[in-house]
Design a protein around this motif. Structure first.
Motif, mmCIF file in Angstrom:
data_model
loop_
_atom_site.group_PDB
_atom_site.id
_atom_site.type_symbol
_atom_site.label_atom_id
_atom_site.label_comp_id
_atom_site.label_asym_id
_atom_site.label_seq_id
_atom_site.Cartn_x
_atom_site.Cartn_y
_atom_site.Cartn_z
ATOM 1 N N THR A 95 0.805 -1.215 0.000
ATOM 2 C CA THR A 95 0.000 0.000 0.000
ATOM 3 C C THR A 95 0.840 1.268 0.000
ATOM 4 N N GLY A 96 2.095 1.161 0.395
ATOM 5 C CA GLY A 96 2.932 2.342 0.531
ATOM 6 C C GLY A 96 2.906 2.917 1.935
ATOM 7 N N THR A 97 2.099 2.354 2.818
ATOM 8 C CA THR A 97 2.036 2.784 4.222
ATOM 9 C C THR A 97 2.733 1.727 5.077
ATOM 10 N N VAL A 98 3.845 2.094 5.682
ATOM 11 C CA VAL A 98 4.645 1.106 6.416
ATOM 12 C C VAL A 98 3.951 0.678 7.702
ATOM 13 N N LEU A 99 3.580 1.651 8.537
ATOM 14 C CA LEU A 99 2.890 1.351 9.800
ATOM 15 C C LEU A 99 1.387 1.453 9.548
ATOM 16 N N HIS A 100 0.851 0.457 8.909
ATOM 17 C CA HIS A 100 -0.562 0.467 8.496
ATOM 18 C C HIS A 100 -1.422 -0.057 9.638
ATOM 19 N N THR A 101 -2.264 0.816 10.196
ATOM 20 C CA THR A 101 -3.086 0.431 11.349
ATOM 21 C C THR A 101 -3.954 -0.781 11.047
ATOM 22 N N ASN A 102 -4.548 -0.826 9.844
ATOM 23 C CA ASN A 102 -5.444 -1.933 9.500
ATOM 24 C C ASN A 102 -4.710 -3.242 9.231
ATOM 25 N N LEU A 103 -3.389 -3.171 9.122
ATOM 26 C CA LEU A 103 -2.600 -4.371 8.853
ATOM 27 C C LEU A 103 -1.698 -4.737 10.030
ATOM 28 N N GLY A 104 -1.965 -4.131 11.202
ATOM 29 C CA GLY A 104 -1.243 -4.544 12.399
ATOM 30 C C GLY A 104 -0.040 -3.708 12.767
ATOM 31 N N ARG A 105 0.183 -2.591 12.047
ATOM 32 C CA ARG A 105 1.281 -1.672 12.339
ATOM 33 C C ARG A 105 2.642 -2.364 12.293
ATOM 34 N N ALA A 106 3.482 -2.164 13.315
ATOM 35 C CA ALA A 106 4.887 -2.589 13.247
ATOM 36 C C ALA A 106 5.021 -4.110 13.201
ATOM 37 N N LEU A 107 5.987 -4.550 12.376
ATOM 38 C CA LEU A 107 6.357 -5.966 12.340
ATOM 39 C C LEU A 107 7.448 -6.200 13.371
ATOM 40 N N LEU A 108 7.315 -7.266 14.130
ATOM 41 C CA LEU A 108 8.292 -7.540 15.195
ATOM 42 C C LEU A 108 9.599 -8.068 14.626
ATOM 43 N N PRO A 109 10.718 -7.648 15.186
ATOM 44 C CA PRO A 109 12.007 -8.228 14.798
ATOM 45 C C PRO A 109 12.104 -9.676 15.270
ATOM 46 N N ASP A 110 13.048 -10.405 14.705
ATOM 47 C CA ASP A 110 13.171 -11.839 15.006
ATOM 48 C C ASP A 110 13.362 -12.109 16.492
ATOM 49 N N VAL A 111 14.120 -11.274 17.159
ATOM 50 C CA VAL A 111 14.390 -11.502 18.580
ATOM 51 C C VAL A 111 13.103 -11.452 19.389
ATOM 52 N N ALA A 112 12.167 -10.598 19.002
ATOM 53 C CA ALA A 112 10.887 -10.512 19.704
ATOM 54 C C ALA A 112 9.995 -11.697 19.354
ATOM 55 N N VAL A 113 10.031 -12.122 18.106
ATOM 56 C CA VAL A 113 9.231 -13.280 17.682
ATOM 57 C C VAL A 113 9.638 -14.519 18.473
#
Length: 487
Positions: A95-113
């Motif tokens: 979509t061009g929106t990185v922190l997309h509210t409807n798509l869950g915002r931030a992606l977690l880094p591997d260490v958090a996963v």
């Protein structure tokens, strides 16, 4: 005298019984996979539907009368399979929106996963002090880190920033319906009809609005203070910006006034960043540490926006005020669980080494991705997409602009690159772009772009290199004939 049976009822009666169906070997296999209760319920539901069809439509009753056991069991199997498909799906965010509210915002880094996966399967010392063997405080798991990174005296965590603002207002102003002074230009509404005045009302606080939409002066704050004043508050202007003939009051001035009058100053930063983004080539945003240093007694911000962590609302500030907030009964209702804390702690720990943050924090990596990388991707994917779509569409690789999203830096955009798709001249009147957009959403892993300026734009900023092979493979499922009704 028994009523004479009609052909429809005769055919309806010909449907096999539940018991007979359940003895079929295929039905027995279904019970091993889904459980007998679910299979029996689905069989009964389907038989009831077939009876209704048989009694109401001639064509349908023929179908019902001829239905054999294998056909019915096959239909039950498909229904059970579809019922087990989760409505929550992984998607490609183009979509061009990185922190997309409807798509869950931030992606977690591997260490958090990895930390979340461990927390999912093991008991953890969520509220247990391993040193004393007594009950602990779940905030202790992240409080020291938050204080280290922000310069605050204390911290607490709730489930999102709206909850943080609500809890803060309820604690400091709600009990006695105290007044909260806010500039009119900061009475924002963000997504989901979240409005600062409404939150104040629900928290039991009374809004004291000062200044005008575009200009507020320090004297407005000073003149508004009265015996009922409980708090002065500044709010980050999320999702919009006012330009032109404007005036706002610096936090330092408000904080000095607050200390002179014995009134706490709170700042809702919204997105909230722990590092100077300009050091990474991004637009500058006030950091939490700078806000605390400027005199804010309390600061609230989100965990899943610029911070790059899980959904959370974080409050940092004076130790006495944080202690008071934690005693509010609402704190228990708004607290976070172990999964949130398991994800938040390792994300915060990454900020201890800011020179490595770009490589380790997914959000920052996406926001700082070189446009040359996205251009190379676009050129590689262009022929594959053009071949899949055929002559009904014209695909081109083009420069475009991304946005950070979720209210962060609303007027700033990031140079990006991707694919633009336009309908061929003969198909422009057939809603070809809308059909293509729907077909992309129907792929096994839905692809989400945006339609603007008579084109469908696929911004490649959030399509990382490791995902490209799977994405390219999906393109073969597209068929232009499905979109335009044939060529």
């Amino acid at each position: 005298m028994q009523p004479e049976s009609t052909p429809a009822t005769q055919r309806a009666v010909k449907l096999p019984s539940v018991d007979k169906l359940m003895l079929d070997p295929s039905a027995l296999l279904l019970t091993e996979k889904y459980g007998r209760t679910r299979v029996v319920n689905e069989v009964r539901k389907l038989l009831a539907e077939l009876r209704v069809e048989a009694l109401s439509h001639a064509g349908a009753m023929e179908k019902a009368g001829e239905a054999d056991i294998s056909t019915i069991v096959s239909s039950v199997s498909e229904r059970l399979r579809q019922a087990d498909v989760s409505p929550l799906k992984c998607v490609y965010n183009l979509t061009g929106t990185v922190l997309h509210t409807n798509l869950g915002r931030a992606l977690l880094p591997d260490v958090a996963v990895q930390a979340v996966m461990q927390a999912l399967s093991s008991p953890m010392n969520l509220e247990f002090d391993l040193e004393t063997g007594k009950r602990g405080d779940r905030d202790d798991l992240v409080e020291d880190l938050l204080c280290e990174l922000t310069g605050a005296e204390a911290a607490t965590v709730v489930n999102n920033n709206a909850a943080a603002v609500l809890l803060l207002l309820s604690t400091l102003a709600g009990e006695h319906h105290g007044e909260v002074i806010v500039s009119r230009g900061e009475l924002v509404e963000i997504g989901g009809a979240f409005r600062i005045p409404d939150i104040m009302l629900r928290a039991g606080a009374k809004l004291h609005e000062i200044g005008t939409t575009n200009r507020t002066h320090l004297a407005d704050y000073a003149n508004a203070i009265n015996p009922q004043t409980a708090l002065m508050m500044k709010v980050h202007c999320s999702n919009y910006a006012i330009s032109g003939f404007t005036k706002s009051v610096d936090l330092e001035q408000i904080a000095v006034l607050g200390r002179e009058r014995g009134i706490p100053t709170a700042v809702d930063l919204g997105s909230g960043t722990l590092v100077d983004l300009s050091e990474y080539g991004l637009p500058r945003e006030p950091t939490v540490r700078e806000t605390v240093a400027a005199g804010a007694d309390l600061v609230t911000f989100s965990g899943d926006k610029l911070l790059g962590g899980p959904q959370a609302g974080i409050i940092v500030g004076r130790a006495d005020l944080i202690a008071k907030i934690k005693r509010n009964p609402l704190k228990r209702a708004l607290r976070v669980g172990k999964l949130t804390l398991a994800a938040l702690e390792p994300v915060l720990a990454l900020y201890r080494a800011p020179e490595m943050l770009r490589d380790r924090l997914t959000t920052l990596r996406l926001l700082t991705r070189p446009r040359a990388d996205m251009q190379q991707q676009a050129e590689q994917l262009l022929p594959l997409l053009q071949q899949a779509l055929g002559s009904a569409y014209l695909v081109s690789a083009e420069a475009m602009l991304s946005q950070i999203g979720s209210g962060a830096l609303p007027v700033d955009q990031l140079p990006s690159y991707g694919l633009s798709i336009r309908a061929a001249l003969e198909h422009k009147q057939s809603n070809a772009l809308g059909k293509l957009e729907k077909l992309l959403r129907d792929l096994p892993r839905p692809v989400l772009g945006r339609i603007a300026q008579d084109a469908l734009w696929l911004d490649l900023r959030c399509l990382e290199a490791a995902q490209q092979p799977e994405f390219a493979q999906q393109l073969g499922l597209l068929r232009a004939s499905h979109l335009t009704g044939g060529q």
